[in-house]
Design a protein around this motif. Sequence first.
Motif, short mmCIF file in Angstrom:
data_model
loop_
_atom_site.label_atom_id
_atom_site.label_comp_id
_atom_site.label_asym_id
_atom_site.label_seq_id
_atom_site.Cartn_x
_atom_site.Cartn_y
_atom_site.Cartn_z
N SER A 31 0.86 -1.19 0.00
CA SER A 31 0.00 0.00 0.00
C SER A 31 0.89 1.23 0.00
N ILE A 32 0.57 2.18 -0.88
CA ILE A 32 1.35 3.41 -1.01
C ILE A 32 0.52 4.59 -0.55
N VAL A 33 1.08 5.41 0.33
CA VAL A 33 0.44 6.64 0.80
C VAL A 33 1.18 7.80 0.15
N SER A 34 0.46 8.62 -0.61
CA SER A 34 1.11 9.71 -1.35
C SER A 34 0.12 10.85 -1.58
N GLU A 35 0.64 11.97 -2.03
CA GLU A 35 -0.23 13.12 -2.31
C GLU A 35 -1.00 12.92 -3.61
N LYS A 36 -0.38 12.25 -4.57
CA LYS A 36 -1.02 11.99 -5.86
C LYS A 36 -1.29 10.50 -6.00
N SER A 37 -2.48 10.16 -6.47
CA SER A 37 -2.84 8.76 -6.62
C SER A 37 -2.05 8.09 -7.74
N ILE A 38 -1.69 8.85 -8.77
CA ILE A 38 -0.91 8.27 -9.86
C ILE A 38 0.46 7.81 -9.36
N ASP A 39 1.01 8.52 -8.36
CA ASP A 39 2.27 8.10 -7.76
C ASP A 39 2.10 6.76 -7.04
N GLY A 40 0.98 6.61 -6.34
CA GLY A 40 0.71 5.35 -5.67
C GLY A 40 0.59 4.21 -6.64
N ASP A 41 -0.08 4.45 -7.78
CA ASP A 41 -0.22 3.43 -8.81
C ASP A 41 1.13 3.01 -9.38
N GLY A 42 1.90 4.00 -9.82
CA GLY A 42 3.18 3.70 -10.45
C GLY A 42 4.14 3.00 -9.52
N LEU A 43 4.18 3.45 -8.26
CA LEU A 43 5.11 2.86 -7.31
C LEU A 43 4.65 1.48 -6.82
N SER A 44 3.36 1.33 -6.59
CA SER A 44 2.88 0.05 -6.06
C SER A 44 3.17 -1.09 -7.03
N THR A 45 3.10 -0.80 -8.32
CA THR A 45 3.41 -1.81 -9.32
C THR A 45 4.91 -2.07 -9.40
N SER A 46 5.69 -0.99 -9.48
CA SER A 46 7.14 -1.15 -9.67
C SER A 46 7.82 -1.76 -8.45
N LEU A 47 7.28 -1.56 -7.25
CA LEU A 47 7.91 -2.10 -6.05
C LEU A 47 7.88 -3.63 -6.00
N PHE A 48 6.92 -4.21 -6.72
CA PHE A 48 6.85 -5.68 -6.74
C PHE A 48 8.10 -6.29 -7.37
N SER A 49 8.80 -5.54 -8.18
CA SER A 49 9.99 -6.08 -8.83
C SER A 49 11.19 -6.12 -7.90
N LYS A 50 11.11 -5.46 -6.76
CA LYS A 50 12.28 -5.25 -5.92
C LYS A 50 12.31 -6.09 -4.65
N GLY A 51 11.21 -6.75 -4.31
CA GLY A 51 11.15 -7.45 -3.04
C GLY A 51 11.01 -6.45 -1.90
N ILE A 52 10.80 -6.96 -0.69
CA ILE A 52 10.50 -6.07 0.43
C ILE A 52 11.68 -5.17 0.80
N GLN A 53 12.86 -5.73 1.01
CA GLN A 53 13.98 -4.90 1.43
C GLN A 53 14.38 -3.90 0.36
N GLY A 54 14.45 -4.36 -0.88
CA GLY A 54 14.77 -3.45 -1.98
C GLY A 54 13.69 -2.40 -2.16
N GLY A 55 12.44 -2.80 -1.96
CA GLY A 55 11.32 -1.87 -2.09
C GLY A 55 11.34 -0.80 -1.01
N LEU A 56 11.64 -1.20 0.22
CA LEU A 56 11.73 -0.24 1.33
C LEU A 56 12.81 0.80 1.05
N GLU A 57 13.96 0.36 0.60
CA GLU A 57 15.06 1.28 0.31
C GLU A 57 14.69 2.21 -0.85
N PHE A 58 14.03 1.65 -1.86
CA PHE A 58 13.68 2.43 -3.05
C PHE A 58 12.66 3.52 -2.72
N VAL A 59 11.62 3.19 -1.97
CA VAL A 59 10.54 4.14 -1.73
C VAL A 59 10.96 5.24 -0.75
#
Length: 352
Positions: A286-314
């Motif tokens: 789940s992504i909390v952001s000011e813009k919903s499009i940011d939440g969409d783009g990030l929520s999808t792309s984070l799946f490629s990184k796994g949890i630890q990689g995703g945490l660092e990326f976001v």
Amino acid sequence: MKKNKLLSILLIFLLFLSGCAGQEKEAKEPKLLTSPYKKTEFLMGTVVTVKIYDEGKEEVLEKAFDRIKYLAAHITVNENEKKSEIDEVNRKAGVEPVKVSKDIYELIQAGEAYSVDTKGSFDISIGPLTNLWRIGFPDARKPEQSEIDAVLPLIDYEQVELNKKEQTVFLKNPGMMLDLGAIAKGFITDEVVEVLKANNVTTAIVDLGGNIYVLGNNPSGRDWTVGIQNPLLSRGETIGKISEKNKSIVTSGIYERYLEVDGKTYHHLLNPDDGYPFNNDIAGVSIVSEKSIDGDGLSTSLFSKGIQGGLEFVENFKGVEAIFISTDNKVYITSGLKKNFELTNDEFELAN
């Protein structure tokens, strides 16, 4: 003496004007309803709901839904009718640039930016692959390896050419296809919020099937309490909650849309590198952001990184927070949510 009297009269007059201004400001404060104006429709393959709490603003619901329907008609790829602007861009792949509307150009531009930021783990040209799997549609199937191998070379966001001056989009290679489904709901959610603000709505909830936006404070004057979706169950089942206002909350999960073949489950979040669903320790994010499009783009792309990689990326994105749920029911949150997130489901464990 006369001068003092004149000053006293002037002071009284200024105080009177100040009082009137205060009363006028107070009069302009919106009256909020405890039971909102509400409209729900099934659009874009999901349930869409808008709630407005400002008294006297019921007609704004129709304006909001008009905007949703207009954008959906121009964005949605329709295999049978092929009438949207995106359909036209795909049809002219390898042939010629296509002039698109301002809305669609901005959406594609945003998709290209996310493709660049994520180095292609989110790729707006993934259309040939999603069109093979068709997960979420009645004709969904697991493609043959040969079919996947044939379309992978067509997925390359760097071959999408945008011309800002002419407002055109050109897919350089024949067979390329845009698929903006991963960010379309976020884009439309943001546009609905703009419609609400333009019509002086101060308090509202927009829900585009998992893309939630809470506008203003709730009618009691406090932040909204937003439940965080359990990605392993149907919508409405939560694992925790946060308090927010003027924020978007977007959730993606592996059991949101999926296909079962020979006892194996394939979810809808596809990896542009190998052509199969991402396979790691993330069940949902789940992504909390000011813009919903940011939440969409990030929520999808984070799946490629796994949890630890995703945490660092976001953590590199200002004003963006995330909640990761692992496949073994552990919950990980970014630093900005440490004092905000509350776990409410004892089947899950807060792991950081």
